[in-house]
Design an enzyme around this catalytic site. Sequence first.
Site, mmCIF file in Angstrom:
data_model
loop_
_atom_site.group_PDB
_atom_site.id
_atom_site.type_symbol
_atom_site.label_atom_id
_atom_site.label_comp_id
_atom_site.label_asym_id
_atom_site.label_seq_id
_atom_site.Cartn_x
_atom_site.Cartn_y
_atom_site.Cartn_z
ATOM 1 N N VAL A 173 0.811 -1.222 0.000
ATOM 2 C CA VAL A 173 0.000 0.000 0.000
ATOM 3 C C VAL A 173 0.841 1.269 0.000
ATOM 4 O O VAL A 173 0.311 2.359 -0.254
ATOM 5 C CB VAL A 173 -0.972 0.031 1.203
ATOM 6 N N SER A 210 -7.598 2.816 15.525
ATOM 7 C CA SER A 210 -7.357 2.022 16.731
ATOM 8 C C SER A 210 -7.603 2.884 17.959
ATOM 9 O O SER A 210 -7.569 4.122 17.881
ATOM 10 C CB SER A 210 -5.909 1.515 16.722
ATOM 11 N N TYR A 212 2.691 4.121 16.051
ATOM 12 C CA TYR A 212 1.380 3.535 15.738
ATOM 13 C C TYR A 212 0.253 4.483 16.165
ATOM 14 O O TYR A 212 -0.696 4.721 15.409
ATOM 15 C CB TYR A 212 1.259 2.191 16.442
ATOM 16 N N LYS A 253 -2.403 6.190 13.586
ATOM 17 C CA LYS A 253 -3.836 5.934 13.702
ATOM 18 C C LYS A 253 -4.615 7.218 13.993
ATOM 19 O O LYS A 253 -5.757 7.382 13.547
ATOM 20 C CB LYS A 253 -4.094 4.882 14.777
#
Length: 263
Positions: A78, A157, A170, A174
């Site tokens: 991606v 998330s 992360y 997110k």
Amino acid sequence: MSTQETGTAIPGIEIFGLTGRTALVTGAGGGVGAAVARAFAACGAAVLVTDIDKDAAAAVSAEIQAAGGTAEPFALDVTDADAARDAVAAAAALGDGTLHILVNNAGVIAPAMFPNLDETKFRRVLDTHLMGTYHLSQAALDRLPDDGSGRIINVTSAAGLTGTIGQANYGAAKAAVIGLTKSLAKELARRSITVNAVAPLAATAMTENIRSNEKLAEKTLARIPLARWAYPDEIAPTFVFLASAAAGYITGQILPVDGGTVI
């Protein structure tokens, strides 16, 4: 005159059906992505099962086909904009050239406490989650219909909503996906395309590092009111709902499916 124009309710279970729709799911070689691909196909959609692991994508696609559904595999990184455009074209080719549903699910983790979080780890996570969502969403714009059936469903998330220890990369990625979701929802509303995000918590490879650590697992379960991890197949129906006609008036929303973790 369409149901959207008249406001007439679609009877029964048909309101959740996806027959005649085409869908592209990234990171669908396992976990939540695979469960979503299976659920879409079971509801009648033709699904392009994409994953950076071509064998994993092929296995999920074969499983769907064996169950009587329509699916094709596609090896996709991606972070590659050209590959994203090729994937969108392949998904649209499963139908009449239109892509109705895009699910941006692909993700990676590279845990480290912030003093040890180098730029390579930071960029890898950001590139996959944020830039991957950007690449696929932008590539899909010319293929998404303007008749109210166009859907972009992103995956975020609890880390993007509340922050997390040991995974600042992360959490940042997110949180950025949430901002992108809300911005796209406002822009694409003029085309009757809805854009929403799901924040799941499930027993997958992404959470294995937590579940396999006794102390981390205990702390995590203590924060989940339902006191258990979900199976990926429990998460997938939320995506079916957001992809269906039943959610035609929902856009710009972040829906936690996490046993009550984020309240």
